[in-house]
Motif scaffolding. Structure first.
Motif, PDB file in Angstrom:
ATOM      1  N   VAL A  25      25.007 -23.708  28.287  1.00  0.00           N
ATOM      2  CA  VAL A  25      24.132 -23.663  27.114  1.00  0.00           C
ATOM      3  C   VAL A  25      25.014 -23.811  25.875  1.00  0.00           C
ATOM      4  N   PRO A  26      24.712 -24.770  25.006  1.00  0.00           N
ATOM      5  CA  PRO A  26      25.551 -24.980  23.826  1.00  0.00           C
ATOM      6  C   PRO A  26      25.441 -23.815  22.840  1.00  0.00           C
ATOM      7  N   ASP A  27      26.420 -23.713  21.958  1.00  0.00           N
ATOM      8  CA  ASP A  27      26.376 -22.674  20.943  1.00  0.00           C
ATOM      9  C   ASP A  27      25.429 -23.079  19.811  1.00  0.00           C
ATOM     10  N   ALA A  28      25.139 -22.124  18.930  1.00  0.00           N
ATOM     11  CA  ALA A  28      24.141 -22.321  17.864  1.00  0.00           C
ATOM     12  C   ALA A  28      24.494 -23.461  16.914  1.00  0.00           C
ATOM     13  N   LEU A  29      25.756 -23.684  16.673  1.00  0.00           N
ATOM     14  CA  LEU A  29      26.170 -24.728  15.735  1.00  0.00           C
ATOM     15  C   LEU A  29      26.092 -26.128  16.334  1.00  0.00           C
ATOM     16  N   SER A  30      26.145 -26.234  17.641  1.00  0.00           N
ATOM     17  CA  SER A  30      26.213 -27.537  18.307  1.00  0.00           C
ATOM     18  C   SER A  30      24.876 -28.245  18.477  1.00  0.00           C
ATOM     19  N   VAL A  31      23.786 -27.491  18.560  1.00  0.00           N
ATOM     20  CA  VAL A  31      22.498 -28.111  18.901  1.00  0.00           C
ATOM     21  C   VAL A  31      21.861 -28.818  17.707  1.00  0.00           C
ATOM     22  N   GLU A  32      21.052 -29.819  18.015  1.00  0.00           N
ATOM     23  CA  GLU A  32      20.316 -30.587  17.009  1.00  0.00           C
ATOM     24  C   GLU A  32      18.836 -30.562  17.326  1.00  0.00           C
ATOM     25  N   TRP A  33      18.042 -30.796  16.297  1.00  0.00           N
ATOM     26  CA  TRP A  33      16.601 -30.971  16.466  1.00  0.00           C
ATOM     27  C   TRP A  33      16.202 -32.130  15.566  1.00  0.00           C
ATOM     28  N   GLN A  34      15.588 -33.144  16.140  1.00  0.00           N
ATOM     29  CA  GLN A  34      15.188 -34.361  15.421  1.00  0.00           C
ATOM     30  C   GLN A  34      16.360 -34.965  14.652  1.00  0.00           C
ATOM     31  N   GLY A  35      17.525 -35.004  15.337  1.00  0.00           N
ATOM     32  CA  GLY A  35      18.702 -35.637  14.757  1.00  0.00           C
ATOM     33  C   GLY A  35      19.416 -34.825  13.688  1.00  0.00           C
ATOM     34  N   GLN A  36      19.005 -33.598  13.449  1.00  0.00           N
ATOM     35  CA  GLN A  36      19.627 -32.758  12.425  1.00  0.00           C
ATOM     36  C   GLN A  36      20.147 -31.472  13.044  1.00  0.00           C
ATOM     37  N   LYS A  37      21.237 -30.970  12.542  1.00  0.00           N
ATOM     38  CA  LYS A  37      21.739 -29.659  12.940  1.00  0.00           C
ATOM     39  C   LYS A  37      21.156 -28.640  11.970  1.00  0.00           C
ATOM     40  N   PRO A  38      20.395 -27.665  12.467  1.00  0.00           N
ATOM     41  CA  PRO A  38      19.777 -26.699  11.565  1.00  0.00           C
ATOM     42  C   PRO A  38      20.768 -25.692  10.985  1.00  0.00           C
ATOM     43  N   CYS A  39      21.955 -25.568  11.584  1.00  0.00           N
ATOM     44  CA  CYS A  39      22.947 -24.606  11.097  1.00  0.00           C
ATOM     45  C   CYS A  39      24.186 -25.325  10.594  1.00  0.00           C
ATOM     46  N   GLU A  40      24.747 -24.787   9.513  1.00  0.00           N
ATOM     47  CA  GLU A  40      26.012 -25.313   9.004  1.00  0.00           C
ATOM     48  C   GLU A  40      27.025 -24.175   8.948  1.00  0.00           C
ATOM     49  N   LYS A  41      28.269 -24.517   9.251  1.00  0.00           N
ATOM     50  CA  LYS A  41      29.342 -23.529   9.228  1.00  0.00           C
ATOM     51  C   LYS A  41      29.792 -23.326   7.787  1.00  0.00           C
ATOM     52  N   LEU A  42      29.797 -22.065   7.351  1.00  0.00           N
ATOM     53  CA  LEU A  42      30.268 -21.720   6.017  1.00  0.00           C
ATOM     54  C   LEU A  42      31.705 -21.205   6.041  1.00  0.00           C
ATOM     55  N   PHE A  43      32.067 -20.556   7.152  1.00  0.00           N
ATOM     56  CA  PHE A  43      33.402 -19.972   7.277  1.00  0.00           C
ATOM     57  C   PHE A  43      33.699 -19.741   8.751  1.00  0.00           C
ATOM     58  N   GLU A  44      34.997 -19.841   9.111  1.00  0.00           N
ATOM     59  CA  GLU A  44      35.402 -19.497  10.462  1.00  0.00           C
ATOM     60  C   GLU A  44      36.875 -19.114  10.473  1.00  0.00           C
ATOM     61  N   ASP A  45      37.170 -18.054  11.235  1.00  0.00           N
ATOM     62  CA  ASP A  45      38.554 -17.707  11.537  1.00  0.00           C
ATOM     63  C   ASP A  45      38.620 -17.323  13.011  1.00  0.00           C
ATOM     64  N   VAL A  46      39.680 -16.671  13.455  1.00  0.00           N
ATOM     65  CA  VAL A  46      39.816 -16.372  14.877  1.00  0.00           C
ATOM     66  C   VAL A  46      38.830 -15.313  15.365  1.00  0.00           C
ATOM     67  N   GLN A  47      38.252 -14.522  14.455  1.00  0.00           N
ATOM     68  CA  GLN A  47      37.362 -13.443  14.881  1.00  0.00           C
ATOM     69  C   GLN A  47      35.893 -13.676  14.593  1.00  0.00           C
ATOM     70  N   ILE A  48      35.576 -14.359  13.498  1.00  0.00           N
ATOM     71  CA  ILE A  48      34.162 -14.542  13.133  1.00  0.00           C
ATOM     72  C   ILE A  48      33.869 -15.980  12.743  1.00  0.00           C
ATOM     73  N   ARG A  49      32.576 -16.292  12.772  1.00  0.00           N
ATOM     74  CA  ARG A  49      32.087 -17.575  12.264  1.00  0.00           C
ATOM     75  C   ARG A  49      30.809 -17.265  11.500  1.00  0.00           C
ATOM     76  N   VAL A  50      30.696 -17.805  10.296  1.00  0.00           N
ATOM     77  CA  VAL A  50      29.527 -17.566   9.452  1.00  0.00           C
ATOM     78  C   VAL A  50      28.737 -18.866   9.347  1.00  0.00           C
ATOM     79  N   LEU A  51      27.436 -18.783   9.660  1.00  0.00           N
ATOM     80  CA  LEU A  51      26.547 -19.938   9.627  1.00  0.00           C
ATOM     81  C   LEU A  51      25.388 -19.689   8.677  1.00  0.00           C
ATOM     82  N   ARG A  52      24.915 -20.751   8.056  1.00  0.00           N
ATOM     83  CA  ARG A  52      23.631 -20.714   7.349  1.00  0.00           C
ATOM     84  C   ARG A  52      22.708 -21.621   8.148  1.00  0.00           C
TER      85      ARG A  52
END
Length: 137
Positions: A25-52
């Motif tokens: 199962v892909p992660d939340a950032l990888s999936v698309e719906w109607q050719g668009q990714k609903p989530c964008e990465k705002l920040f990432e380091d080794v411990q966390i990733r922040v998405l809108r």
């Protein structure tokens, strides 16, 4: 008889990779719906990733997984969640948050007439049990 056996074996062999892929199962950032990714990465380091994540009326966040995460609702509305527990309707209220354990899979559909917007802070150090190392980056 030999041809039938070979044909059955060949069919089973061809279907086997599909069964294996269905478990991934892909992660939340990888999936698309109607050719668009609903989530964008705002920040990432080794411990966390922040998405809108933004879901206009009718939009879906198709089947995806998360490590443990905090979900903060920027703007709410109505939705439908499907996961291993079944399907249920939800009311999403703005300025609320949920602390969620790792999720092997779920799917969100915006069933209302407002845009759902979330800030998601994924805890990469709390991976989905059984997930491959390095997934979700």
């Amino acid at each position: 008889m030999v041809r039938l056996t070979l044909a059955l074996f060949g069919t089973a062999f061809a279907v086997l990779p599909l069964a294996t892929r269905a478990d991934i199962v892909p992660d939340a950032l990888s999936v698309e719906w109607q050719g668009q990714k609903p989530c964008e990465k705002l920040f990432e380091d080794v411990q966390i990733r922040v998405l809108r994540c933004v879901f206009p009326p009718g939009a879906m966040h198709v089947r995806h997984s998360h490590p443990g995460y905090l979900s903060y609702v920027l703007s709410g509305g109505k939705g439908r969640i499907e996961d291993e527990k079944g399907t249920r309707q939800i009311e999403v209220r703005a300025d609320t948050y949920t602390n969620i354990q790792p999720i092997p899979w779920h799917e969100l559909t915006n069933t209302g007439d407002t845009t759902l917007r979330y800030l998601v802070v994924e805890r990469k150090y709390e991976p989905v049990p059984g997930a491959e190392a390095g997934a979700g980056k």
